[in-house]
Design a protein around this motif. Sequence first.
Motif, PDB file in Angstrom:
ATOM      1  N   UNK A 225      92.148 -17.141   8.612  1.00  0.00           N
ATOM      2  CA  UNK A 225      93.341 -16.137   8.472  1.00  0.00           C
ATOM      3  C   UNK A 225      94.559 -16.702   7.760  1.00  0.00           C
ATOM      4  N   UNK A 226      94.714 -17.994   7.894  1.00  0.00           N
ATOM      5  CA  UNK A 226      95.879 -18.597   7.018  1.00  0.00           C
ATOM      6  C   UNK A 226      95.603 -18.412   5.442  1.00  0.00           C
ATOM      7  N   UNK A 227      94.336 -18.967   5.353  1.00  0.00           N
ATOM      8  CA  UNK A 227      93.976 -18.993   3.829  1.00  0.00           C
ATOM      9  C   UNK A 227      93.899 -17.738   3.147  1.00  0.00           C
ATOM     10  N   UNK A 228      93.464 -16.562   4.105  1.00  0.00           N
ATOM     11  CA  UNK A 228      93.432 -15.072   3.586  1.00  0.00           C
ATOM     12  C   UNK A 228      94.800 -14.569   3.050  1.00  0.00           C
ATOM     13  N   UNK A 229      95.981 -15.195   3.875  1.00  0.00           N
ATOM     14  CA  UNK A 229      97.204 -14.957   3.542  1.00  0.00           C
ATOM     15  C   UNK A 229      98.036 -15.659   2.532  1.00  0.00           C
ATOM     16  N   UNK A 230      97.257 -16.969   2.368  1.00  0.00           N
ATOM     17  CA  UNK A 230      98.059 -17.977   1.341  1.00  0.00           C
ATOM     18  C   UNK A 230      98.548 -17.571   0.122  1.00  0.00           C
ATOM     19  N   UNK A 231      97.702 -16.565  -0.819  1.00  0.00           N
ATOM     20  CA  UNK A 231      98.118 -16.329  -2.026  1.00  0.00           C
ATOM     21  C   UNK A 231      97.919 -17.317  -3.049  1.00  0.00           C
TER      22      UNK A 231
END
Length: 345
Positions: free
Chosen positions: A314-320
């Motif tokens: 989830x964190x990496x999907x939102x990292x940009x």
Amino acid sequence: MTSATAHLPPARILPLDAIPAEFRGGAVAIGNFDGVHRGHQALLEAARSEASARQAPALLLTFEPHPRSFFRPDEPTFRLTSVEAKARLAAAFGLDGIVVAPFDHDFSQTSAAEFVERILIGQLGIAAAIIGHDFQFGHDRLGSPAFLAHEGTLRGFALSVLGAVIDDQGSAFSSSRVRRHLHEGEIEAANAELGYRWFVMGVVQHGDKRGRELGYPTANVRLPADCGLALGIYAVTLTRADGTTRDGVASYGRRPTFDNGAVLLEVHVFDFDETLYDETVAITFHRFLRGEERFDTIDALIAQMDRDSEVARRILAEAGPGTSLDQRLALIAPTAPVAPPPGIR
């Protein structure tokens, strides 16, 4: 997330005592550059700009090991940036090479005048030097910006002295502050100080294959003994030499549920079943998830690993894509650069 980009080689690593002719006469940023934080980056940008104006090579001159490690061998210095990582960062700023000066006993006795005569003039033939306002060099640190300016006037090279680069709170960017953040697991604060996501590079080693038995195969990389990163679990990305970047979750620690052994970085790459053994990879840290724990049962460990993976995804999907520097680094895969000269490891 899986991505692949065309990639460029890192800046060439050059031995001080054998500088190729095409790298002489350059604009040279001088310093330790551990971390290559926002303050250091101003020097690299100035070196590139000066070199471009002169149609000359742009170089970074650095010292290995870190002088602090030489003078205080009983007080290990948490090195933020290996030679290879500096070469990757230098390339992201458009530099042509990094010159590595072995910092040993003989080098520590070099006077400021000899540093200019033998190294800057004799070995590098510099056209311009770029330093920070607090740069000191030579035996007993007697070389100063004023001394170097005087020598430049006498010997025909230009000098640029840059002031401190200040953050929003009025403090200068600092390698020491980055170390403290990483030691506490404050990845986002460290990355903000650096201006890019902190990464390490290394060769994937064979392990005991325990992760594969648990359903979580890992790429194992042993970091230097002086690494002060907080032990625990991290959301990371792994970049291969072919430029492919993949999401993952990593453990940096001693595996207390099993052997409580030597500290190792173990990266589980999501949705990936290829082997990475003996590859040079870069592992980029996005966020600290939790500290290292000992579990009473294997089932409890696997359940926690499942939760960690879900959070990391989830964190990496939102990292940009990160900062502009992160995006330039994405073009420079962790290919193994030219080996540094003997004696600097």
